[in-house]
Design an enzyme around this catalytic site. Sequence first.
Site, PDB file in Angstrom:
ATOM      1  N   ARG A 164       4.147 -18.339  -9.549  1.00  0.00           N
ATOM      2  CA  ARG A 164       5.349 -19.180  -9.372  1.00  0.00           C
ATOM      3  C   ARG A 164       5.589 -20.233 -10.446  1.00  0.00           C
ATOM      4  O   ARG A 164       6.606 -20.915 -10.409  1.00  0.00           O
ATOM      5  CB  ARG A 164       5.327 -19.883  -8.006  1.00  0.00           C
ATOM      6  CG  ARG A 164       5.176 -18.962  -6.808  1.00  0.00           C
ATOM      7  CD  ARG A 164       6.293 -17.970  -6.708  1.00  0.00           C
ATOM      8  NE  ARG A 164       6.285 -17.253  -5.431  1.00  0.00           N
ATOM      9  CZ  ARG A 164       6.867 -16.079  -5.248  1.00  0.00           C
ATOM     10  NH1 ARG A 164       7.496 -15.481  -6.245  1.00  0.00           N
ATOM     11  NH2 ARG A 164       6.823 -15.486  -4.073  1.00  0.00           N
ATOM     12  N   ASN A 214       8.506 -12.867 -12.769  1.00  0.00           N
ATOM     13  CA  ASN A 214       9.723 -13.431 -12.145  1.00  0.00           C
ATOM     14  C   ASN A 214       9.602 -14.939 -11.895  1.00  0.00           C
ATOM     15  O   ASN A 214       9.786 -15.434 -10.791  1.00  0.00           O
ATOM     16  CB  ASN A 214      10.082 -12.690 -10.852  1.00  0.00           C
ATOM     17  CG  ASN A 214       8.997 -12.751  -9.800  1.00  0.00           C
ATOM     18  OD1 ASN A 214       7.849 -13.073 -10.095  1.00  0.00           O
ATOM     19  ND2 ASN A 214       9.344 -12.444  -8.568  1.00  0.00           N
ATOM     20  N   HIS A 226       8.146  -1.558  -9.873  1.00  0.00           N
ATOM     21  CA  HIS A 226       8.546  -1.894  -8.507  1.00  0.00           C
ATOM     22  C   HIS A 226       9.587  -0.841  -8.119  1.00  0.00           C
ATOM     23  O   HIS A 226      10.725  -0.888  -8.581  1.00  0.00           O
ATOM     24  CB  HIS A 226       9.136  -3.316  -8.498  1.00  0.00           C
ATOM     25  CG  HIS A 226       9.837  -3.702  -7.232  1.00  0.00           C
ATOM     26  ND1 HIS A 226       9.349  -4.680  -6.395  1.00  0.00           N
ATOM     27  CD2 HIS A 226      10.983  -3.267  -6.659  1.00  0.00           C
ATOM     28  CE1 HIS A 226      10.181  -4.825  -5.359  1.00  0.00           C
ATOM     29  NE2 HIS A 226      11.184  -3.965  -5.500  1.00  0.00           N
ATOM     30  N   HIS A 234       2.610  -1.644  -5.311  1.00  0.00           N
ATOM     31  CA  HIS A 234       2.677  -1.718  -3.837  1.00  0.00           C
ATOM     32  C   HIS A 234       3.241  -0.479  -3.132  1.00  0.00           C
ATOM     33  O   HIS A 234       4.314  -0.520  -2.533  1.00  0.00           O
ATOM     34  CB  HIS A 234       3.427  -2.966  -3.387  1.00  0.00           C
ATOM     35  CG  HIS A 234       4.654  -3.329  -4.168  1.00  0.00           C
ATOM     36  ND1 HIS A 234       5.671  -2.448  -4.424  1.00  0.00           N
ATOM     37  CD2 HIS A 234       5.034  -4.487  -4.764  1.00  0.00           C
ATOM     38  CE1 HIS A 234       6.620  -3.056  -5.116  1.00  0.00           C
ATOM     39  NE2 HIS A 234       6.246  -4.289  -5.347  1.00  0.00           N
ATOM     40  N   ASP A 243      -0.317  -8.627  -4.215  1.00  0.00           N
ATOM     41  CA  ASP A 243       1.106  -9.015  -4.237  1.00  0.00           C
ATOM     42  C   ASP A 243       1.251 -10.414  -3.620  1.00  0.00           C
ATOM     43  O   ASP A 243       2.202 -10.682  -2.874  1.00  0.00           O
ATOM     44  CB  ASP A 243       1.994  -7.998  -3.515  1.00  0.00           C
ATOM     45  CG  ASP A 243       3.478  -8.181  -3.853  1.00  0.00           C
ATOM     46  OD1 ASP A 243       3.803  -9.069  -4.668  1.00  0.00           O
ATOM     47  OD2 ASP A 243       4.301  -7.453  -3.285  1.00  0.00           O
TER      48      ASP A 243
HETATM   49 ZN   LIG Z   1       7.418  -5.691  -6.135  1.00  0.00          ZN
END
Ligand SMILES: [Zn+2]
Length: 442
Positions: free
Chosen positions: A79, A109, A194, A247, A320
């Site tokens: 983050r 991100n 993803h 994932h 994750d």
């Molecule tokens: Zn993801």
Amino acid sequence: MIIKIYNAYIIDPFTDKEAVADIVVENGIISRLIFKSQALSLKPDTKPSALNIKPDLIEIDARGLYVFPGLIDMHAHLREPGYEYKETIRTGTLAAVKGGFTSVCCMANTNPVNDNPEVTYYILAKANEEGNCDVYPIGAITKGLKGEELSEMAMLRQAGCVAFSDDGMPVMNAMIMRRALEYSKAVGAPIISHCEDLFLSENGAMNEGKLSFYMGLKGIPRAAEEVMVARDIILCKHFHAPLHIAHVSTKGSVDLIKKAKEEGVPVTAETCPHYFSLTEEAVRDYNTNAKVNPPLRTEQDREAIKEALKEAVVDVIATDHAPHSLDDKNTPFQEAANGISGLETALALSLKLVHDKVLTLRQLIEKFTVNPANILKINKSGIKEKAEADLIVVDINRQWTVKKEEFVSMGKNTPFDGWQLKGKVLMTVKGRKFFNMWQEDK
Ligand SMILES: [Zn+2]
């Protein structure tokens, strides 16, 4: 500082050693490693272990305990920069070492997005100053995660990124994904995909099925994931570039990856503890702490994921780790942020696979250490003399109760609050740093 660990049962997939040993760590380096006769005990007994702490010396009688290389989490969200109200590199890496991870790969991100070397350097500098373990940034595939224009992948790689991913956002354009795969091959770092077709998932909030219908929530079909897994495998096959599927949550994805691997396609895959620990039933009472993307699926999918781990179709267990503030989760279900604060529960949830005889302990540790290291080409030497100490002391049988308020992560968003788990990290040693969780037990 000297740390002496006696009679530990070491399982180290890096050096391929599995035996009882004494380990001496001096100033962050393993100065002595003495393996004892295999006959001593191949199975740790259950005698109580002992910890003795003096100012400059820690002595551990580790009979009945295991020592593993520090775990690697190849999929986490730290983050920082930009969302320090959710987590920082300091708190995220503290959660990591508490959970047994000494290496964390952080997704791109952030805000600004890690799509240029300045952000990569910032993350690495911050990790160096305030981090509690190794941090490996993952660069964005496309600028701003918009899926339109490739980032400066070569520069990102040079700056220290170990992989490329727009995680959180799929790369919808197949041509862009093709180019990304070609570049990633050229710069020697994999694409982590993803897999989600946004047109198929279309603002869904949970798995599509009877339960989503009953709950009146828009569902995300398994096909949203599987269509993209299939597309990316086809691209990977045609352009023979390293692809890692993030994932994995459905049986269909597992089947596709299995077939691709049998054909020799260079694809690898990960899943997360929540996909083999929970099903969509966890969101039945609109529990936003169980809202993740991809969503929790059905019992059939959960069983397929476990089987895939056993058969090495899924190579890696990643967390994750997606910490959120209370406000991000205290909203109507549809609007709540996706994600679980996962670093502090991952190992214990995964050890259940060993207790339930799905995996051997060695297989489990491979999925947390040597497999991610190989996929990301992270150089780790394992537990050996003259190497940096990078290891954890674990009691795989210790019972504990998950209490979210005791998380050191700023993210208290966990669906496992109150769960009784078996298996606890007692100490993490990473170079000159050591973290003693032993004394926390009442
Ligand atoms: Zn993801």
